[in-house]
Scaffold this active site. Structure first.
Site, mmCIF file in Angstrom:
data_model
loop_
_atom_site.group_PDB
_atom_site.id
_atom_site.type_symbol
_atom_site.label_atom_id
_atom_site.label_comp_id
_atom_site.label_asym_id
_atom_site.label_seq_id
_atom_site.Cartn_x
_atom_site.Cartn_y
_atom_site.Cartn_z
ATOM 1 N N ASN A 93 -5.932 36.346 42.688
ATOM 2 C CA ASN A 93 -5.783 37.493 43.581
ATOM 3 C C ASN A 93 -6.637 37.341 44.828
ATOM 4 O O ASN A 93 -7.756 36.849 44.774
ATOM 5 C CB ASN A 93 -6.156 38.782 42.849
ATOM 6 C CG ASN A 93 -5.256 39.034 41.661
ATOM 7 O OD1 ASN A 93 -4.171 38.438 41.577
ATOM 8 N ND2 ASN A 93 -5.671 39.871 40.737
ATOM 9 N N HIS A 101 -6.940 31.322 45.378
ATOM 10 C CA HIS A 101 -5.911 31.458 46.414
ATOM 11 C C HIS A 101 -6.447 32.109 47.689
ATOM 12 O O HIS A 101 -5.672 32.599 48.507
ATOM 13 C CB HIS A 101 -4.708 32.251 45.875
ATOM 14 C CG HIS A 101 -3.901 31.492 44.866
ATOM 15 N ND1 HIS A 101 -2.961 32.075 44.048
ATOM 16 C CD2 HIS A 101 -3.895 30.171 44.539
ATOM 17 C CE1 HIS A 101 -2.407 31.155 43.266
ATOM 18 N NE2 HIS A 101 -2.967 29.996 43.539
ATOM 19 N N CYS A 113 -11.437 29.476 60.269
ATOM 20 C CA CYS A 113 -11.167 28.677 61.463
ATOM 21 C C CYS A 113 -10.373 27.455 61.019
ATOM 22 O O CYS A 113 -10.840 26.698 60.162
ATOM 23 C CB CYS A 113 -12.483 28.237 62.116
ATOM 24 S SG CYS A 113 -12.234 27.071 63.472
ATOM 25 N N GLY A 133 -2.467 39.315 33.285
ATOM 26 C CA GLY A 133 -1.631 39.814 34.379
ATOM 27 C C GLY A 133 -1.105 38.745 35.315
ATOM 28 O O GLY A 133 -1.039 38.957 36.514
ATOM 29 N N SER A 180 2.212 35.911 35.825
ATOM 30 C CA SER A 180 3.555 35.636 35.318
ATOM 31 C C SER A 180 3.750 34.188 34.883
ATOM 32 O O SER A 180 4.772 33.850 34.308
ATOM 33 C CB SER A 180 4.589 35.997 36.385
ATOM 34 O OG SER A 180 4.390 35.186 37.527
ATOM 35 N N ASN A 193 -0.730 40.677 29.003
ATOM 36 C CA ASN A 193 0.274 40.915 30.046
ATOM 37 C C ASN A 193 1.190 42.067 29.635
ATOM 38 O O ASN A 193 1.356 42.349 28.458
ATOM 39 C CB ASN A 193 1.113 39.645 30.258
ATOM 40 C CG ASN A 193 1.521 39.445 31.709
ATOM 41 O OD1 ASN A 193 0.695 39.540 32.595
ATOM 42 N ND2 ASN A 193 2.786 39.194 31.948
HETATM 43 P P1 OAD Z 1 3.154 37.908 39.544
HETATM 44 O O1 OAD Z 1 3.598 39.049 40.371
HETATM 45 O O2 OAD Z 1 4.010 36.698 39.524
HETATM 46 O O3 OAD Z 1 2.981 38.383 38.043
HETATM 47 C C1 OAD Z 1 2.302 39.552 37.691
HETATM 48 C C2 OAD Z 1 2.341 39.694 36.191
HETATM 49 O O4 OAD Z 1 1.567 40.830 35.839
HETATM 50 C C3 OAD Z 1 3.744 39.909 35.617
HETATM 51 O O5 OAD Z 1 3.930 39.009 34.539
HETATM 52 C C4 OAD Z 1 3.735 41.371 35.144
HETATM 53 O O6 OAD Z 1 4.480 41.560 33.964
HETATM 54 C C5 OAD Z 1 2.264 41.582 34.861
HETATM 55 N N1 OAD Z 1 1.820 42.979 35.028
HETATM 56 C C6 OAD Z 1 2.264 43.925 35.912
HETATM 57 N N2 OAD Z 1 1.585 45.063 35.776
HETATM 58 C C7 OAD Z 1 0.673 44.855 34.782
HETATM 59 C C8 OAD Z 1 -0.347 45.665 34.172
HETATM 60 N N3 OAD Z 1 -0.566 46.915 34.555
HETATM 61 N N4 OAD Z 1 -1.087 45.105 33.185
HETATM 62 C C9 OAD Z 1 -0.864 43.833 32.774
HETATM 63 N N5 OAD Z 1 0.068 43.016 33.316
HETATM 64 C C10 OAD Z 1 0.818 43.527 34.305
HETATM 65 O O7 OAD Z 1 1.658 37.562 40.002
HETATM 66 P P2 OAD Z 1 0.796 36.242 39.795
HETATM 67 O O8 OAD Z 1 1.118 35.569 38.511
HETATM 68 O O9 OAD Z 1 -0.613 36.617 40.060
HETATM 69 O O10 OAD Z 1 0.036 33.187 45.374
HETATM 70 O O11 OAD Z 1 1.307 35.355 41.000
HETATM 71 C C11 OAD Z 1 0.737 34.092 41.198
HETATM 72 C C12 OAD Z 1 0.706 33.727 42.660
HETATM 73 O O12 OAD Z 1 2.001 33.824 43.231
HETATM 74 C C13 OAD Z 1 -0.109 34.683 43.528
HETATM 75 O O13 OAD Z 1 -1.495 34.396 43.522
HETATM 76 C C14 OAD Z 1 0.457 34.457 44.881
HETATM 77 C C15 OAD Z 1 1.918 34.488 44.510
HETATM 78 O O14 OAD Z 1 2.792 33.979 45.362
HETATM 79 C C16 OAD Z 1 -0.302 33.051 46.680
HETATM 80 O O15 OAD Z 1 -0.284 33.965 47.476
HETATM 81 C C17 OAD Z 1 -0.704 31.651 47.037
#
Ligand code: OAD
Length: 254
Positions: free
Chosen positions: A109, A126, A134, A192, A194, A218
């Site tokens: 995050n 990230h 810069c 949390g 995916s 999750n």
């Molecule tokens: P995602 O949006 O892909 O996944 C979020 C996960 O959290 C999903 O599996 C949801 O089911 C789960 N979720 C949602 N609400 C929840 C809650 N209240 N409690 C528990 N789980 C919950 O996000 P990330 O896996 O973090 O990269 O995404 C990875 C990366 O992709 C990010 O860091 C970003 C993005 O593109 C960059 O910006 C480089």
């Protein structure tokens, strides 16, 4: 979550009379209940944009104004009064207090909610929203306001400032430290996320190969769910504090 039998394996195998080494990986799901949208829960759109429109080096070259605007809006939203660390962030700060150097908290995050929740040592693999970089010197600066292509860089005065965000196709930060901790981990917890974005999605395998007990928390099983020893399904704000209590209680005195 109940402190049930499945955790017996964790405490049989991973606790050898010394505090376990723990690596926690968090993703957007831990901040969802704080009012920050996740990436993949809205028809593939992130705040009404496809990720490729705003989160790639190519997008920054093609349409820098849009990219600056997008991250300025995210930065402003993060600092609004309604966005606050939730019980899951706070519980991980409690885990840090209890385990100190035996805990490594890695987050995908770019928000600062772990810090708001009380964690002092967080690796933002990230990048960070409240930071500008810069692109010439790679120096970073704490940045709370909006900025764009005309904002002079504090270090060189040039038009070189970019959001301090790791975009798709760029190398995440702190990878040596992270892999080092994963290879020595007794417990790996992913919260949390995916499981769609590598290298973070591959951390569970690295930890498992090192002999760690692996736990996913999750809302719904992630893409890599089958690789985990334990799967806890529910809201991070409820499940993470419960898990942290179990770990702290069962390791007290080690
Ligand atoms: P995602 O949006 O892909 O996944 C979020 C996960 O959290 C999903 O599996 C949801 O089911 C789960 N979720 C949602 N609400 C929840 C809650 N209240 N409690 C528990 N789980 C919950 O996000 P990330 O896996 O973090 O990269 O995404 C990875 C990366 O992709 C990010 O860091 C970003 C993005 O593109 C960059 O910006 C480089």
């Amino acid at each position: 979550m109940s402190d049930n039998a499945t955790f017996i394996n964790l405490f049989k195998n991973q606790l050898r009379n010394t505090p376990p080494k723990i690596v926690v990986l968090t993703g957007a799901g831990i901040s969802a209940e704080s009012g920050i949208k996740t990436f993949r829960d809205n028809d593939g759109l992130w705040e009404n944009h496809r990720v490729e429109e705003v989160a790639t080096p190519e997008a920054f070259v093609e349409n820098p104004a849009l990219v600056y605007r997008f991250y300025n809006a995210r930065r402003e939203q993060l600092q609004s009064a309604s966005v606050k660390a939730n019980e899951a962030h706070k519980a991980l700060a409690k885990l840090e207090k209890a385990f100190q150097d035996n805990l490594l908290l890695v987050t995908q995050n770019v928000d600062n909610l772990h810090e708001q929740g009380g964690s002092n040592r967080v690796l933002h693999m990230h990048g960070e929203l409240l930071s500008a970089r810069c692109s010439r010197s790679e120096k970073t600066f704490v940045w709370r306001d909006s900025f764009d292509e005309n904002t002079p860089c504090p270090c060189c005065g040039g038009k070189t400032l970019r959001p301090d965000i790791v975009w798709f196709g760029e190398m995440p930060l702190y990878m040596d430290d992270i892999y080092n901790a994963l290879s020595n981990a007794d417990i790996f917890i992913a919260i949390g996320t995916s499981g769609n974005v590598y290298p973070a999605a591959g951390f569970v395998q690295v930890a498992q190969e090192a002999g760690a007990y692996t736990i996913e928390v999750n809302l719904a099983p992630s893409s890599t769910n089958a690789l985990f020893d334990e799967s806890i399904t529910g809201l991070a704000s409820a499940e993470v504090p419960a898990l942290v209590e179990i770990i702290i209680n069962r390791t007290a005195g080690l």
